[in-house]
Write a protein that holds these residues in place. Structure first.
Motif, short mmCIF file in Angstrom:
data_model
loop_
_atom_site.label_atom_id
_atom_site.label_comp_id
_atom_site.label_asym_id
_atom_site.label_seq_id
_atom_site.Cartn_x
_atom_site.Cartn_y
_atom_site.Cartn_z
N ARG A 86 90.41 52.99 64.25
CA ARG A 86 89.11 52.85 63.57
C ARG A 86 87.98 53.37 64.46
O ARG A 86 87.10 54.10 63.99
CB ARG A 86 88.87 51.38 63.23
CG ARG A 86 87.50 51.11 62.61
CD ARG A 86 87.24 49.63 62.47
NE ARG A 86 85.88 49.37 62.03
CZ ARG A 86 85.35 48.16 61.97
NH1 ARG A 86 86.07 47.10 62.31
NH2 ARG A 86 84.10 47.99 61.57
N ASP A 90 85.48 56.52 63.69
CA ASP A 90 84.03 56.32 63.61
C ASP A 90 83.27 57.25 64.56
O ASP A 90 82.28 57.86 64.16
CB ASP A 90 83.69 54.86 63.95
CG ASP A 90 84.15 53.90 62.85
OD1 ASP A 90 84.44 54.37 61.74
OD2 ASP A 90 84.22 52.69 63.13
N ILE A 154 78.95 54.02 69.81
CA ILE A 154 79.38 52.73 69.27
C ILE A 154 78.16 51.89 68.88
O ILE A 154 78.15 51.23 67.82
CB ILE A 154 80.25 51.99 70.30
CG1 ILE A 154 81.60 52.70 70.46
CG2 ILE A 154 80.46 50.54 69.88
CD1 ILE A 154 82.43 52.74 69.18
N VAL A 157 76.75 53.26 65.66
CA VAL A 157 77.57 53.02 64.47
C VAL A 157 77.54 51.56 64.05
O VAL A 157 77.43 51.24 62.85
CB VAL A 157 79.02 53.47 64.74
CG1 VAL A 157 79.94 53.07 63.58
CG2 VAL A 157 79.08 54.98 64.95
N HIS A 158 77.60 50.64 65.01
CA HIS A 158 77.85 49.24 64.66
C HIS A 158 76.66 48.32 64.92
O HIS A 158 76.80 47.10 64.77
CB HIS A 158 79.05 48.72 65.47
CG HIS A 158 80.33 49.44 65.14
ND1 HIS A 158 80.98 49.29 63.93
CD2 HIS A 158 81.07 50.32 65.86
CE1 HIS A 158 82.07 50.03 63.92
NE2 HIS A 158 82.15 50.67 65.08
N LYS A 159 75.51 48.85 65.31
CA LYS A 159 74.40 47.96 65.64
C LYS A 159 73.91 47.16 64.44
O LYS A 159 73.52 46.00 64.57
CB LYS A 159 73.25 48.76 66.24
CG LYS A 159 72.62 49.77 65.29
CD LYS A 159 71.49 50.53 65.95
CE LYS A 159 70.86 51.54 65.01
NZ LYS A 159 69.75 52.29 65.66
N GLU A 161 75.61 45.95 62.03
CA GLU A 161 76.52 44.87 61.65
C GLU A 161 76.74 43.86 62.76
O GLU A 161 76.78 42.65 62.51
CB GLU A 161 77.88 45.47 61.24
CG GLU A 161 78.90 44.43 60.81
CD GLU A 161 80.19 45.06 60.35
OE1 GLU A 161 81.12 44.31 59.99
OE2 GLU A 161 80.28 46.31 60.33
N TYR A 162 76.85 44.32 64.00
CA TYR A 162 77.24 43.44 65.10
C TYR A 162 76.11 43.12 66.07
O TYR A 162 76.26 42.21 66.89
CB TYR A 162 78.40 44.06 65.87
CG TYR A 162 79.66 44.19 65.05
CD1 TYR A 162 80.42 43.07 64.72
CD2 TYR A 162 80.08 45.43 64.59
CE1 TYR A 162 81.57 43.19 63.96
CE2 TYR A 162 81.23 45.56 63.83
CZ TYR A 162 81.97 44.44 63.52
OH TYR A 162 83.11 44.56 62.77
#
Length: 227
Positions: A86, A90, A154, A157-159, A161-162
Motif C-alpha cells: 500500500r 501511494d 507520506i 498522502v496521509h496527513k 487522515e492520520y
C-alpha cells in the motif's frame, strides 16, 4: 654600481610580481565542490549492479516462494507485506521520484521496491545511510534523498487522515469501543518505552542515564485500539 642597482631593481620587481600574484589568488572566488552527486576529481567511481540488487531483494521478500517468510518480513520491515504494498503504491502515485527511471548512462535506476525498502530499513533500524551502500548498493547521498522524499510524501498522502485532530464523531467512536472493553471514559491508552540514545552528547549522558547506565530517551504515545 649601475649594474648592482639594476639587479636590485629586478629583485624588487620580482618580489612585487610574486606579491601581486598571491593577492590575486586570494581574491579569486573559491569554487565550491558539490557535497553530493556530481563527480569530484580524485573520487573513484564505484560500479553498482542495481539490477542484481533489485533481483536479490525481490527474490528474498516479494517473489512467490521467496527466501524469507511473512514473519521475517514483518519483523524486518516493522509491518505486514500488504501494508508495504500500500505504501509503495501511494508514494508512486504522488511522487514521481519513486518510479523507476533511466540514469544518465541510459540504464534503469533504482526500483520503487529498493527505494521504499531502504527508507523503511533506515527508520526501522536507525541504520546510517552509508551502510545501505554495502548491503543494497545505493550511495549515501541517494539514501539521504530517498528517506527525505519518502517522509515528505507520506506526510502529504496521509496527513488529512492520520495527522488531524479528532472530531466529535471520532471521540464518540473511541469512547464506545473502550466502554465495550470495560474502560468507560477512555479514548486511548498510554504506553512508553526507553530508546537507547547512542549519539547522546558526552556532557548530557549522565542526565539521560538511568538504571541501565546508558543514555536513553523516553518515548510516550497515546494510541487508540485500532492503531
Amino acid at each position: 654600481m649601475r649594474r648592482e642597482d639594476e639587479e636590485c631593481d629586478e629583485e624588487v620587481q620580482v618580489r612585487r610580481n610574486k606579491k601581486s600574484i598571491a593577492v590575486a589568488m586570494m581574491c579569486q572566488p573559491i569554487e565550491e565542490q558539490p557535497q553530493w552527486g556530481s563527480f569530484i576529481a580524485g573520487r573513484s567511481y564505484k560500479p553498482r549492479n542495481k539490477a542484481m540488487s533489485h533481483a536479490n531483494l525481490m527474490n528474498n521478500y516479494f517473489n512467490p516462494n521467496s527466501v524469507y517468510t511473512e514473519e521475517d518480513f514483518r519483523r524486518r520491515f516493522r509491518m505486514r507485506h500488504h501494508f508495504f504494498e500500500r505504501l509503495l503504491r501511494d508514494v508512486q502515485q504522488v511522487n514521481s521520484y519513486f518510479r523507476q527511471k533511466l540514469d544518465r548512462a541510459g540504464r534503469p535506476g533504482f526500483s520503487p521496491h529498493q527505494k521504499v525498502t531502504i527508507a523503511l530499513r533506515m527508520m526501522a533500524y536507525g541504520s546510517p545511510a552509508d551502510s545501505m551502500d554495502e548491503t543494497h548498493g545505493m550511495p549515501e547521498s541517494t539514501c539521504l534523498d530517498t528517506i527525505q522524499k519518502f517522509c515528505d510524501t507520506i506526510v502529504q498522502v496521509h496527513k488529512d487522515e492520520y495527522l488531524c485532530e479528532p472530531n466529535q464523531e471520532d471521540l464518540n467512536r473511541l469512547l464506545r469501543k473502550a466502554e465495550d472493553h470495560g474502560f468507560p471514559g477512555m479514548i486511548g491508552s498510554l504506553d512508553c518505552m526507553h530508546w537507547d540514545w547512542k549519539n547522546c552528547l558526552t556532557g548530557w549522558q549522565e542526565g539521560f542515564s538511568g538504571r541501565s547506565r546508558k543514555p536513553t530517551v523516553v518515548l510516550e504515545e497515546v494510541a487508540s485500539y485500532d492503531t
